[in-house]
Design an enzyme around this catalytic site. Structure first.
Site, PDB file in Angstrom:
ATOM      1  N   CYS A 177       0.841  -1.276  -0.020  1.00  0.00           N
ATOM      2  CA  CYS A 177      -0.108  -0.160  -0.095  1.00  0.00           C
ATOM      3  C   CYS A 177       0.923   1.261   0.002  1.00  0.00           C
ATOM      4  CB  CYS A 177      -0.924   0.072   1.097  1.00  0.00           C
ATOM      5  SG  CYS A 177      -1.888   1.459   1.228  1.00  0.00           S
ATOM      6  N   CYS A 180      -0.374   4.445   1.886  1.00  0.00           N
ATOM      7  CA  CYS A 180      -0.601   4.257   3.229  1.00  0.00           C
ATOM      8  C   CYS A 180       1.075   4.882   3.815  1.00  0.00           C
ATOM      9  CB  CYS A 180      -0.611   3.051   3.755  1.00  0.00           C
ATOM     10  SG  CYS A 180      -1.996   2.027   2.966  1.00  0.00           S
ATOM     11  N   ASP A 181       1.951   4.575   2.902  1.00  0.00           N
ATOM     12  CA  ASP A 181       3.321   4.902   3.437  1.00  0.00           C
ATOM     13  C   ASP A 181       3.983   6.060   2.985  1.00  0.00           C
ATOM     14  OD1 ASP A 181       3.016   2.548   4.603  1.00  0.00           O
ATOM     15  OD2 ASP A 181       4.765   1.530   3.851  1.00  0.00           O
TER      16      ASP A 181
END
Ligand code: NDP
Length: 486
Positions: A177, A180-181
């Site tokens: 993902c 997300c990061d």
């Protein structure tokens, strides 16, 4: 909510004979025509008209049609509530909406399904039996549910490379993902592996924050749509694409990823590329392991559906979305197929003779379905260092688990309901807390939390374990139990 009754009509009987009459019954143990009888229902508890396994676009769209037809519909949300669309940012090709967040699409669909009466259970299916009717499924939280019809919409999961270093550094630089990061990649470099639309999407998400992004493609060209490839050209300098590279190994310093070892499959040259993170975008596999041996599948694991319908070879069991579609794999197509599966299920139930009279009879006998309690979120939000110090570090005895999340992080928003439902499995021996990493920056700084989602486990006030990844309910419980036992 309309309650239901079951008996076989003549038309349905002919249909079932055709459907199950081609050797599949003996192969996979599908029920015989005579199994669809009223009397068998009366001896069961927890019976639903339509059980939908999975809560992505296919599952929720199916529910719109079954619940709106007044069929009692239960959706089991699974380990990824909302499905893969919740992992992406803006979606530009959802019909009727020029640009909308994937999460917001799924949240509207969920509200719409609930408005028609669909019930959503935050749980995962761990076993299914389609050999006798009513069909049964077991859930991770220990429920057994009987279903007059089942719609399988379990979607697909990201494929991994299976190379050395991948498991070791999962959550510590290796991830799927990107959105997300991405905010954690300021002044850092990232590598994306894959040549499809996802690879480009992830590279663009990372490039908004990272110093530099490299896409590693194993062939001489990308398979991504031209319109996506044009987006790369627009931000040249920040994203490079390297062709003909296979990744052989992910390298790290024991704590975090530091690079990848690649091999040029044209020249045979092997070299190391330094990086802070590796994002996989190498496709998806259908989530069908649970149904192997019960439903015919392709060698890649996609469930066979018949003709233009969503019917599997077991009468009353339907499949829609990426569990059966290996061609289009688009959210809009999954939604359309989900609608077809919903209509197919309603037709099936009508054909086998559901009627109000029988439902009333079942009600009078006290059978049918006890709704699952929808308990409120039991998690305590910690928003300041003083609260954290008091509730977590100040706990002289017992276990505290803290989930760091952020609203912008789809994996976090997927993890929160899982975290909340697991919290209800424990009494006073384990305490569960959540921290909004975007708001409680002092806690994040103090603990040096490098990314979200992050799960921290404290025992007797001391930090004993950290996980930087999403977990299923089962994995989370096992993780906590291992510290309860020690
Ligand atoms: P795809 O299956 O389209 O692409 C997977 C990519 O990974 C391919 O380039 C493939 O290479 C590569 N790959 C597979 N295995 C390996 C491996 N072992 N090592 C290196 N590379 C590997 O998957 P996507 O997730 O990109 O897309 C899935 C679907 O979702 C598509 O229909 C896509 O259009 C859609 N999508 C749409 C988006 C949008 O419209 N905004 C965004 C993201 C996805 P090869 O080509 O050599 O087989």
């Amino acid at each position: 909510m309309r309650k239901s009754a079951v008996m076989i009509s003549g038309g349905a009987a002919v249909l079932f004979a055709l459907i199950v009459g081609f050797g599949f019954r003996s192969q996979c143990g599908a029920p015989r025509r005579s199994s669809f009888s009223l009397s068998s229902i009366k001896s069961h508890k927890q019976v639903v008209d339509v059980l939908i396994i999975g809560s992505g676009p296919a599952g929720l769209s199916a529910a719109l049609y079954t619940a709106r037809s007044r069929m009692h519909t239960l959706i089991i949300a699974g380990d990824k509530p909302g499905g893969q669309l919740t992992e992406t940012t803006y979606v530009e090709n959802w019909p009727g909406s020029e640009k909308q967040l994937g999460r917001s699409i799924m949240s509207s669909l969920e509200n719409q399904a609930r408005r028609f009466g669909a019930e959503i259970l935050q749980d995962s299916v761990v076993g299914a039996d389609f050999s006798k009717w009513p069909y049964t499924v077991q859930t991770e939280d220990g429920h057994t549910i009987n279903a007059l019809s089942v719609i399988i919409t379990t979607g697909a999961h990201s494929v991994t490379l299976g190379i050395p270093g991948e498991k070791e550094y999962w959550g510590r630089g290796v991830a799927v993902c990107a959105i997300c990061d991405a905010p954690f990649y300021k002044k850092k470099d990232a590598i994306v592996i894959g040549g499809g639309d996802s690879a480009i999407e992830k590279a663009l998400q990372l490039a908004a924050f990272a110093r530099h992004v490299t896409i590693l493609v194993r062939k001489t060209s990308m398979r991504a749509a031209p319109v996506m490839q044009e987006r790369l050209d627009k931000i040249s300098g920040k994203i490079d694409v390297l062709y003909n590279y296979d990744v052989q190994r992910i390298i790290g310093d024991g704590d975090q990823v530091t690079g990848v070892e690649v091999r040029n499959n044209k020249t045979g040259e092997v070299k190391t590329l330094e990086t802070d993170g590796v994002f996989l975008a190498i496709g998806h596999k259908p989530n069908t392991d649970l149904f192997k041996g019960q439903l015919p599948m392709t060698p890649q694991g996609h469930i066979h559906v018949q003709g233009r319908s969503q019917a599997t070879l077991v009468p009353g069991v339907f499949a829609a979305g990426e569990v059966e579609d290996d061609v289009y794999r688009q959210a809009g197509v999954a939604a359309g197929d989900g609608i077809k599966a919903g209509l197919d299920a309603v037709n099936f139930l009508n054909e086998i003779g559901l009627n109000q009279q029988f439902a009333d009879e079942l009600d009078n006998r006290g059978v049918y379905f006890d709704a699952f309690e929808s308990e409120p979120d039991a998690l305590t939000l910690l928003s300041s260092m003083s609260e954290f110090a008091k509730h977590v570090e100040g706990m002289s005895k017992g276990i505290a688990v803290v989930d760091f999340y952020a609203e912008y992080c789809p994996s976090c928003m997927m993890m929160l309901p899982i975290f909340s439902s697991v919290s209800k499995r424990y009494s006073d021996d384990v305490h569960f807390f959540k921290v909004d990493a975007d708001q409680a920056k002092d806690i994040v700084r103090y603990l040096n939390v490098p990314k979200v989602p992050a799960l921290l486990l404290y025992k007797d006030g001391k930090l004993v374990a950290k996980e930087m990844k999403t977990m299923s309910r089962q994995e989370l419980s096992q993780w906590i139990n291992s510290y309860l036992a020690s």
